[in-house]
Design a protein around this motif. Sequence first.
Motif, PDB file in Angstrom:
ATOM      1  N   LEU A 105       0.851  -1.197   0.000  1.00  0.00           N
ATOM      2  CA  LEU A 105       0.000   0.000   0.000  1.00  0.00           C
ATOM      3  C   LEU A 105       0.877   1.235   0.000  1.00  0.00           C
ATOM      4  CD1 LEU A 105      -1.528   0.952   3.418  1.00  0.00           C
ATOM      5  CD2 LEU A 105       0.044  -0.950   3.257  1.00  0.00           C
ATOM      6  N   ASP A 116      -5.640   4.179  -0.210  1.00  0.00           N
ATOM      7  CA  ASP A 116      -6.849   4.828   0.292  1.00  0.00           C
ATOM      8  C   ASP A 116      -7.398   5.770  -0.767  1.00  0.00           C
ATOM      9  OD1 ASP A 116      -5.047   4.481   3.003  1.00  0.00           O
ATOM     10  OD2 ASP A 116      -7.211   4.226   3.325  1.00  0.00           O
ATOM     11  N   PHE A 171      -9.307   1.194   0.273  1.00  0.00           N
ATOM     12  CA  PHE A 171      -9.803   1.041   1.643  1.00  0.00           C
ATOM     13  C   PHE A 171     -10.968   2.020   1.854  1.00  0.00           C
ATOM     14  CE2 PHE A 171      -6.490  -1.744   2.266  1.00  0.00           C
ATOM     15  CZ  PHE A 171      -5.256  -1.183   1.982  1.00  0.00           C
ATOM     16  N   ARG A 180     -12.949  12.008  12.031  1.00  0.00           N
ATOM     17  CA  ARG A 180     -13.223  11.101  10.909  1.00  0.00           C
ATOM     18  C   ARG A 180     -14.691  11.090  10.496  1.00  0.00           C
ATOM     19  NH1 ARG A 180      -9.068   6.102  10.702  1.00  0.00           N
ATOM     20  NH2 ARG A 180      -9.485   6.508   8.494  1.00  0.00           N
ATOM     21  N   LYS A 232     -15.171  -0.468   6.050  1.00  0.00           N
ATOM     22  CA  LYS A 232     -14.404  -0.219   7.264  1.00  0.00           C
ATOM     23  C   LYS A 232     -15.103   0.811   8.128  1.00  0.00           C
ATOM     24  CE  LYS A 232     -11.428   3.492   5.455  1.00  0.00           C
ATOM     25  NZ  LYS A 232     -10.095   3.870   4.965  1.00  0.00           N
ATOM     26  N   HIS A 233     -14.735   0.912   9.406  1.00  0.00           N
ATOM     27  CA  HIS A 233     -13.822   0.085  10.173  1.00  0.00           C
ATOM     28  C   HIS A 233     -14.698  -0.760  11.078  1.00  0.00           C
ATOM     29  CE1 HIS A 233     -11.881   3.898   9.083  1.00  0.00           C
ATOM     30  NE2 HIS A 233     -10.747   3.231   9.023  1.00  0.00           N
ATOM     31  N   MET A 292     -12.200  -4.180   6.765  1.00  0.00           N
ATOM     32  CA  MET A 292     -11.084  -3.802   7.629  1.00  0.00           C
ATOM     33  C   MET A 292     -11.539  -3.715   9.079  1.00  0.00           C
ATOM     34  SD  MET A 292      -8.820  -0.293   7.549  1.00  0.00           S
ATOM     35  CE  MET A 292      -8.096  -0.596   5.955  1.00  0.00           C
ATOM     36  N   PHE A 331      -9.688   0.139  14.927  1.00  0.00           N
ATOM     37  CA  PHE A 331      -8.682   0.335  15.975  1.00  0.00           C
ATOM     38  C   PHE A 331      -9.267   0.170  17.370  1.00  0.00           C
ATOM     39  CE2 PHE A 331      -5.063   1.493  13.639  1.00  0.00           C
ATOM     40  CZ  PHE A 331      -5.335   2.463  12.701  1.00  0.00           C
ATOM     41  N   MET A 365      -1.921  -5.645   8.168  1.00  0.00           N
ATOM     42  CA  MET A 365      -1.404  -4.385   7.641  1.00  0.00           C
ATOM     43  C   MET A 365      -0.397  -3.827   8.631  1.00  0.00           C
ATOM     44  SD  MET A 365      -3.246  -0.742   6.847  1.00  0.00           S
ATOM     45  CE  MET A 365      -4.382  -1.294   5.597  1.00  0.00           C
ATOM     46  N   TRP A 424      -7.768  12.901   3.300  1.00  0.00           N
ATOM     47  CA  TRP A 424      -7.671  11.659   2.502  1.00  0.00           C
ATOM     48  C   TRP A 424      -7.820  11.943   1.017  1.00  0.00           C
ATOM     49  CZ3 TRP A 424      -5.789   7.359   4.609  1.00  0.00           C
ATOM     50  CH2 TRP A 424      -5.938   7.159   5.994  1.00  0.00           C
ATOM     51  N   GLU A 476      -8.242  11.512  10.171  1.00  0.00           N
ATOM     52  CA  GLU A 476      -7.721  10.621  11.205  1.00  0.00           C
ATOM     53  C   GLU A 476      -6.883  11.345  12.253  1.00  0.00           C
ATOM     54  OE1 GLU A 476      -5.847   7.086   9.870  1.00  0.00           O
ATOM     55  OE2 GLU A 476      -5.220   6.517  11.889  1.00  0.00           O
TER      56      GLU A 476
HETATM   57  C1  GLC Z   1      -5.285   4.299   8.549  1.00  0.00           C
HETATM   58  C2  GLC Z   1      -6.781   4.332   8.627  1.00  0.00           C
HETATM   59  C3  GLC Z   1      -7.463   3.439   7.630  1.00  0.00           C
HETATM   60  C4  GLC Z   1      -6.642   3.394   6.367  1.00  0.00           C
HETATM   61  C5  GLC Z   1      -5.353   2.679   6.696  1.00  0.00           C
HETATM   62  C6  GLC Z   1      -4.415   2.602   5.483  1.00  0.00           C
HETATM   63  O1  GLC Z   1      -4.728   4.323   9.827  1.00  0.00           O
HETATM   64  O2  GLC Z   1      -7.373   4.066   9.891  1.00  0.00           O
HETATM   65  O3  GLC Z   1      -8.785   3.955   7.424  1.00  0.00           O
HETATM   66  O4  GLC Z   1      -7.339   2.710   5.350  1.00  0.00           O
HETATM   67  O5  GLC Z   1      -4.675   3.264   7.782  1.00  0.00           O
HETATM   68  O6  GLC Z   1      -3.983   3.874   5.144  1.00  0.00           O
END
Ligand code: GLC
Length: 738
Positions: free
Chosen positions: A69, A99, A143, A157, A196-197, A240, A243, A307, A413, A478
Amino acid sequence: MKRTLRLMLAGAVVALTASCSAPKSEIDRKVDDLLSKMTLREKVGQMNQLSGGAELAAVAAKGEMGSVLNCVDVKQLNAIQKAAVEESRLGIPVLISRDVIHGFRTIFPIPIGLAATFDPAIAEEGARISAVEATANGIRWTFSPMLDIARDPRWGRVAEGSGEDPYLDVQMGVAMVKGYQGEDLSDPASMAACIKHFVGYGAAEGGRDYNSTMISERSLRNTYFPAFKAAAEAGAATLMTSFNEIDGIPSTGNKWLLKDVLRDEWGWKGMVVTDWNSAGEMIAHGFSRDLKHTAEQAINAGVDMDMMSYGFIQYVEELVKEGKVSEKDIDNAVRNILKLKFELGLFENPYIDETASAKVDYAPEHLEAAKKAAVESAILLQNKGNVLPLDKAKTILVTGPLADAPYEQLGTWAFDGQPEHTVTPLTALRKEYNVIWEPGLKYSRDNDRSSFAKVRAAASRADAAVVFVGEEAILSGEAHSLSNLNLQGAQSELIAEVAKAGKPVVVVVMAGRPLTIERDLANCDAMLYSFHPGTMGGPALADLIKGKAVPSGKTPMTFLRDAGQAPFYYNHNNSGRPCHGTETLLNDIPIAAGQTSLGCTSYYLDSGYGPLFPFGYGLSYSTFEYGNPVLEKAEYGKDDVIKASVELRNTGKYEATEIVQLYVRDLVGSVVRPVKELKGFERVTLAPGDSKTVTFELPVSDLAFWNIDMEYVVEPGDFNLWIAGDSATGESVNFTIR
Ligand code: GLC
């Protein structure tokens, strides 16, 4: 536990029936064949996802990375792929991921803005365009969509989701999955979605990102699961984990979530990836002793791909040898990963055509769609004296830190959106008006008021002023929670300064969340709330300001008067002492007032009885009149469909679109039920003076919920039903489920 067993058995019967009856597909056979040749090390390699560029080619050559990624350099990606396909023993291609949240190159409004359109079609179109541009760049897994229900705008978020309502979340989430994945994942222009999430991440305590959540199973099932279940049933290829921990169990190690619910109850067969090091973070949570323990817990809970914790690649072989993780579970995980790679056609076409992007990036039809989405995502919150549209003004003052901020306008993002392609409001308005440009502030947190006198003088020379305020992109997204939701810096003071010139003042807010803008409303005539509108936000806002387009957006989240009201959402339970709106407020409290004299109900002495704007609210340049809702009959059986209609008339001067909303309330349940629930919406466009009968068909089965016995049922009883322009107005009609 009894109920879970029942649900699992039901799911198992479904799965068993399917597996017994359905012949193995061609892809299943290929997966089994390949799996049979793999060493344990190679299997674990597929479960390892890393972030980086060409330096990872060496890892790929050893077959120790299943996915990469955060690289978008096609030459580096082809180098990584070449190493995997031509140098590793089995030549399994790497799954390239990114993303792509609201566009790749052409950036659409941030997802909370797309939700404000209440237009799943535009969300699907945006996702499709994102996929066309991203796949041309070699990305075959995004994602997105984020399906987290968000009731607290302090959480940064909220920008990435569809707001507070489960029904809207379902509609927008399913639309985006369809857009990304298209009809067939093997289409080179399709990419796997990732819902997600999972789950409950938006309920973080205090709106502080990553924080604890305390969500009952019933709330999970009634509020937080629906969009995930619907998107899973719509074919979302991956999911996904989140957290957060729910009642002390981190989602990445939550077997009930990832196996009992996702696999056994829902029968979902996609691939589960952790969030970034969310497996490793179970140490910080205090759920795991060390990295090896996190790998054991995540795999035994049902995770397929890791990941960026490096736990799987380091410890899984040991864990299998120690009998702490079964090779059967490893095989299941690798089967899910390989199946996705075959479905995407990666084995046949692993490499990227390095000329492809130039043919699709920022295509005119992509920009047009992004502009349409930005127009539809704008919410008209106020329009005193019908100041908007500014169709008579010749000279306008344009001011504020978001008027000409090509990077900020893209929002959070938007990694791969190129600011040089952004069309800002300043650029677009210069094509419509004689513009006096005075920034006033350099960025949203700027407190330098030294140019305010110049701005006010400029306003006095103009026919009207348009002030662009809001948030820099970095202030939402985030890890960007805020405890104060007022406009940052001296933006509110800038608005007040402009107002002193005595000319019509229009405020446009570009932000990643609903801000507390009550005091700013008092200093302007009109306010358009556009969230971060993306690449084409300028032309979209210019058309709205000029009157070439008419606002139709509606609030996808409740707007607060004060951050202290959070969390506040329309579909709340009633409590035993609901506010009735006549309680004594702070400034009316008599000195030495008696202890119980103010009204013993649920409200705030200081910020009052309710929010600033309710869910589903938004004005138009036209006006709409609703008749009372009409039902075909007053009593329904559980297999019936409720036909509810309303007469809608455009009583204004503009052709306009109204988002007609259907709400119900279950008056008495075996558990208390929300005071309102959105169960339908429709975008209706009418010319001035025209009217239309808008009809909803609501299956009684859509009124089901998880009841006192944790069964998903429709309970008999009385209901109210509304069809209105927002969640706080409209007449209701009653019906009964027998
Ligand atoms: C980040 C985010 C998630 C994202 C991932 C990859 O921490 O929480 O939404 O897809 O990491 O970037």
